[in-house]
Design a protein around this motif. Structure first.
Motif, PDB file in Angstrom:
ATOM      1  N   ASP A  29       0.881  -1.160   0.000  1.00 55.51           N
ATOM      2  CA  ASP A  29       0.000   0.000   0.000  1.00 55.51           C
ATOM      3  C   ASP A  29       0.920   1.211   0.000  1.00 55.51           C
ATOM      4  OD1 ASP A  29      -2.661  -1.277   0.374  1.00 55.51           O
ATOM      5  OD2 ASP A  29      -1.758  -1.970   2.239  1.00 55.51           O
ATOM      6  N   PRO A  46      -3.971   1.556  -2.758  1.00 56.97           N
ATOM      7  CA  PRO A  46      -4.013   0.241  -2.099  1.00 56.97           C
ATOM      8  C   PRO A  46      -3.299  -0.819  -2.936  1.00 56.97           C
ATOM      9  CG  PRO A  46      -6.185   1.265  -2.138  1.00 56.97           C
ATOM     10  CD  PRO A  46      -5.305   2.077  -3.033  1.00 56.97           C
ATOM     11  N   THR A  95      -4.013  -3.831  -3.652  1.00 58.75           N
ATOM     12  CA  THR A  95      -4.847  -4.646  -4.551  1.00 58.75           C
ATOM     13  C   THR A  95      -5.575  -3.830  -5.617  1.00 58.75           C
ATOM     14  OG1 THR A  95      -6.669  -4.525  -2.975  1.00 58.75           O
ATOM     15  CG2 THR A  95      -5.204  -6.447  -2.839  1.00 58.75           C
ATOM     16  N   GLN A  96      -5.571  -2.499  -5.483  1.00 58.27           N
ATOM     17  CA  GLN A  96      -6.277  -1.640  -6.443  1.00 58.27           C
ATOM     18  C   GLN A  96      -5.450  -0.400  -6.753  1.00 58.27           C
ATOM     19  OE1 GLN A  96      -9.905  -0.965  -4.248  1.00 58.27           O
ATOM     20  NE2 GLN A  96     -10.961  -2.554  -5.406  1.00 58.27           N
ATOM     21  N   SER A 107      -4.992  -2.366   1.852  1.00 60.59           N
ATOM     22  CA  SER A 107      -5.329  -3.733   1.464  1.00 60.59           C
ATOM     23  C   SER A 107      -4.756  -4.734   2.455  1.00 60.59           C
ATOM     24  CB  SER A 107      -4.763  -4.049   0.084  1.00 60.59           C
ATOM     25  OG  SER A 107      -5.299  -3.172  -0.867  1.00 60.59           O
TER      26      SER A 107
END
Length: 150
Positions: free
Chosen positions: A4, A65, A67-68, A94
């Protein structure tokens, strides 16, 4: 691995940025042990930021984040407080983490101050008697135990 990433955009002459700097420093210390979080500062005076991520107000804080990465989350800076930024991180990262508690550091500083004060008084009133030496050794033992815990 994936991390992150907290990105802080600022300018050298920005007074709000100068006020925010100590808060950011405290948060960086609180999450320094968390390998999943990286904090990046970008000086807008010297570096160029792509337009979709460029600051409209400064300081500007974005969290990417793990994951995104393509969906950053902006920190709404109503209050420039350590707990507000930590709460924002905990809600949006995340990979979960635990912030280091500043109270431990404050307790340690108070304990050292208290110990030095008592060492001073002990030296004054007991004039290096056996009782004073026992007292001093107890304080030293407590301080070394506290150091091991930290």
């Amino acid at each position: 691995g994936e991390k992150d990433v907290l990105v802080v955009q600022y300018a050298s002459a920005c007074s709000a940025c100068l006020k925010f700097a100590p808060v950011l420093r405290e948060v960086a210390l609180a999450v320094a042990h968390a390998p999943s979080i990286e904090i990046v500062s970008i000086n807008l005076d010297t570096e160029n930021v792509p337009s979709p991520f460029r600051a409209t107000k400064i300081p500007y804080v974005l969290l990417f984040p793990a994951t995104q990465k393509n969906r950053p989350v902006a920190f709404r800076m109503r209050r420039m407080k350590r707990h507000s930024l930590l709460r924002f991180l905990k809600r949006n990262v995340s990979i979960r983490f635990t912030a280091r508690n500043r109270d431990v550091e404050v307790f340690y500083a108070r304990m050292v101050t208290f110990s030095v004060f008592w060492l001073f008084l002990t030296g004054l009133f007991l004039k290096k008697t056996k009782r004073a030496n026992i007292f001093v050794s107890r304080i030293e033992d407590k301080l070394s135990a506290l150091n091991r815990k930290l």
